[in-house]
Design an enzyme around this catalytic site. Sequence first.
Site, PDB file in Angstrom:
ATOM      1  N   ASP A 162      81.458  -4.443  57.365  1.00 27.80           N
ATOM      2  CA  ASP A 162      82.000  -5.362  58.360  1.00 27.80           C
ATOM      3  C   ASP A 162      82.766  -6.490  57.666  1.00 27.80           C
ATOM      4  O   ASP A 162      83.394  -6.260  56.633  1.00 27.80           O
ATOM      5  CB  ASP A 162      80.828  -5.912  59.194  1.00 27.80           C
ATOM      6  CG  ASP A 162      81.199  -6.202  60.629  1.00 27.80           C
ATOM      7  OD1 ASP A 162      82.061  -7.070  60.840  1.00 27.80           O
ATOM      8  OD2 ASP A 162      80.623  -5.587  61.549  1.00 27.80           O
ATOM      9  N   HIS A 193      81.698 -11.955  62.683  1.00 28.27           N
ATOM     10  CA  HIS A 193      81.399 -10.663  63.308  1.00 28.27           C
ATOM     11  C   HIS A 193      80.322  -9.896  62.554  1.00 28.27           C
ATOM     12  O   HIS A 193      79.393  -9.335  63.155  1.00 28.27           O
ATOM     13  CB  HIS A 193      82.688  -9.843  63.386  1.00 28.27           C
ATOM     14  CG  HIS A 193      82.593  -8.576  64.161  1.00 28.27           C
ATOM     15  ND1 HIS A 193      82.170  -7.389  63.602  1.00 28.27           N
ATOM     16  CD2 HIS A 193      82.887  -8.300  65.451  1.00 28.27           C
ATOM     17  CE1 HIS A 193      82.213  -6.437  64.511  1.00 28.27           C
ATOM     18  NE2 HIS A 193      82.640  -6.960  65.646  1.00 28.27           N
ATOM     19  N   SER A 348      81.265  -3.116  69.524  1.00 20.81           N
ATOM     20  CA  SER A 348      80.759  -3.608  68.241  1.00 20.81           C
ATOM     21  C   SER A 348      79.339  -4.132  68.369  1.00 20.81           C
ATOM     22  O   SER A 348      78.589  -4.143  67.397  1.00 20.81           O
ATOM     23  CB  SER A 348      81.639  -4.751  67.712  1.00 20.81           C
ATOM     24  OG  SER A 348      82.725  -4.275  66.985  1.00 20.81           O
TER      25      SER A 348
END
EC number: 3.4.21.-
Length: 402
Positions: A162, A193, A348
């Site tokens: 990520d 994120h 996600s």
Amino acid sequence: MGFFRILFSLSLCALSLAIPSKLIGLENTKDVIPNSYIVVMKSAVSEAEFQSHQAWASKIHSRSLGKRDGVLDDFGGLKATFQFEGLKGYSGAFDKKTIELITRNPAVDYVEVDRVVKLDAISTQRDAPSWGLGRISHRRVGSADYVFDDSAGSGITIYGVDTGIDIRHPEFGGRAAWGTNTVDDEDTDQNGHGTHTAGTFGGATYGIAKKANIVAVKVLNAQGTGTTSGVIQGIQWCTDHAGRNGLRGKAAMNLSLGIRGSTIFNRVAEAAQASGIFLAVAAGNDGTDAGQFSPASARGVCTAAATNSQDAATSWSNYGSVVAVYGPGADIVSAYPNDDTATLSGTSMASPHVCGVGAYLMALEGIGPDTVCDRIKQLASESVTNQKPNTTKKLLYNGSGA
């Protein structure tokens, strides 16, 4: 939405006429990285032949630069190699003549253009309540309690591929470690994120596998961008790390990212899964068939679509026959860099729920990565509404009995 996409830009009409058909990925026209390619060797090529080919490619690249009076421009040559079981190749930046010669080489299976990885828009709401943990541990909507076995993923290692992870965040309690960085020189999560997804699959408060070990693999930068080749390098590092440390069969990987129609991305994901790592991947946020995307369409991975708190498939979640299961994906609260929290939405967010349950079941039931997704589907509740045709109704459930 919290989902990374790898797309194309730049007109390639002239290039497609000049280079043989073994160059693929020219059908799209957004965000291609100029002069950058991923070269895949034929499966029968030996290690010695692979080394010889690399030397040959470097030689013709240097010769081509010599004809350009040593001007490097954007042609940096061979940058990185990758090797999985039955799959090997390299990435690099080459001029038109060099890549034409490489593509025609009989040892080369095909060449795929490299692309930019981007972060989709994220919705952020600070300090909002979460609902995902309660939902995956109960058959019915409405419970705020998370019911789970105390094994909680103990003995399993989860790779978060990520934007990096804030490994010092209190959510991880010293269980998180830095792995590698294929995108820049900043070994931290400057985007948020990656920390958020890690908090979902393995955080102490917001996570599912609360005792799992976590490894940060950074392939996207502060702006949420990277490259296909960089993601491949990150996955390669994970499989090598798992092999060196005896973790194959006891590891999971979360990939909350994707690319439209990439042969090499699918093959790399399949190779990582076959190496002994359970892969959970995001279906995507385009409101279309996830079968058009990679690695969502890769064989053997566990592809996650997204629901809201009322078990309805979200309008933006991708769908289709490649979706293995739905997971909570709308308004999910989790960890964020600098000891913070945030609420994000996207497939996600659904993917790390699936990854966390996969790690949880591996520890609890002693099952291997090759059977985890089937077990997840077996346990799942048939409760999703508003889903598209040819798409499962299965909603993630951890088997708690509640």
